[in-house]
Design a protein around this motif. Sequence first.
Motif, PDB file in Angstrom:
ATOM      1  N   CYS A 178      12.469   5.968   1.709  1.00 42.30           N
ATOM      2  CA  CYS A 178      11.299   5.832   0.839  1.00 42.30           C
ATOM      3  C   CYS A 178      11.194   4.461   0.176  1.00 42.30           C
ATOM      4  O   CYS A 178      10.107   3.892   0.091  1.00 42.30           O
ATOM      5  N   ALA A 182       8.112   1.872   0.710  1.00 41.64           N
ATOM      6  CA  ALA A 182       7.331   1.434  -0.457  1.00 41.64           C
ATOM      7  C   ALA A 182       7.242  -0.089  -0.491  1.00 41.64           C
ATOM      8  O   ALA A 182       6.167  -0.664  -0.674  1.00 41.64           O
ATOM      9  N   TRP A 219       7.370   5.680  -4.221  1.00 41.88           N
ATOM     10  CA  TRP A 219       6.088   5.552  -3.542  1.00 41.88           C
ATOM     11  C   TRP A 219       5.363   4.360  -4.163  1.00 41.88           C
ATOM     12  O   TRP A 219       5.995   3.540  -4.831  1.00 41.88           O
ATOM     13  N   ASP A 233       1.990   8.000  -0.945  1.00 40.36           N
ATOM     14  CA  ASP A 233       3.391   8.137  -0.537  1.00 40.36           C
ATOM     15  C   ASP A 233       3.504   7.880   0.967  1.00 40.36           C
ATOM     16  O   ASP A 233       3.249   8.776   1.767  1.00 40.36           O
ATOM     17  N   HIS A 244       4.254  14.993  -7.506  1.00 40.43           N
ATOM     18  CA  HIS A 244       5.092  13.830  -7.804  1.00 40.43           C
ATOM     19  C   HIS A 244       5.163  13.652  -9.318  1.00 40.43           C
ATOM     20  O   HIS A 244       4.141  13.741 -10.010  1.00 40.43           O
TER      21      HIS A 244
END
Length: 314
Positions: A178, A182, A219, A233, A244
């Motif tokens: 992630c 991002a 994110w 995301d 979230h």
Amino acid sequence: MPIFNIHHITRYEYNRPVKESTNEIKIYPYQCPEQETLRHELIISGHPEVQVFTDYWGNRFGSFNVLPLHQELTIESKLVVRTTASSQLRINFHGSFEQLAQEVNGQLQLLELATAESIALQKEIEEIAAHIQERARSVAAAVEYCGEYIFKHFQYIKGITNIETTVDEVLQHRAGVCQDFAHLMLHILRTLGIPSRYVSGYICPNKNGMRGEGATHAWIEAWIPGFGWAGIDPTNNVWVTNNHVKLAVGRHFIDCTPVKGSFKGPARQILSVYVSVGYEDGHTFEEINNVNTPTDGSVTTEDGDSEGFANQQQ
């Protein structure tokens, strides 16, 4: 409006006593209309006084010292939060790049977040950005296509990257987690001139299941003309609604590190991080990370990077 019970424990253990542990924590819920803090309890070894401030990006952060000798430091957060955002998208898909330019003009923070840094593989980023802009008739569409592109062209694989992995390396791996996705998305959007910021927080139980669920997550948010900040995301290829929970925002991960600090002493440390996210129907998602962060010498040892690695690489 769902309610989540989030339990987050960071524990440092040292093989010999250390002293003067100075720490900064960003594990307070971000204050915004999309979420409401119902209860938040913070328990720290030795019960030090925590001074709370607000940083440049609007994040609440705490600062504390543990001066006496100690061989363990535990930071425990117990959070009950209600997400108040709608489960239905209300994003403005008509805002143009011309309208964006008008809104950004003269706004120093937005201008800063719309400027991409120079990297070795910038040409590849520009090719991706051009491909996205060819399809997009609005800023929101460009953001959506960017998240979709990353989701389809980059594999979600744990363990091949770390908190120091650069965008160049993510492009070479064509894979990551992630935090990597991002940072990649931020660079593409900023190349397009779209203000965007990194977000750290938790991804909460969802009936469809998501990557990184039940753990800390990352994110991005993009500035959509005629709307404002909208979360998306790329790890899961979804716009952010009410699953979230946001802790902090910033230009990059380093602005959102959950725990960072230093101590004095020639010690080796072991870091473990436990996160559980409980949903109101009784379901609970848990994850435990154990990270070895050996250090030598008798001077300051950085704790924050290890915590960031354990928390954000989901």
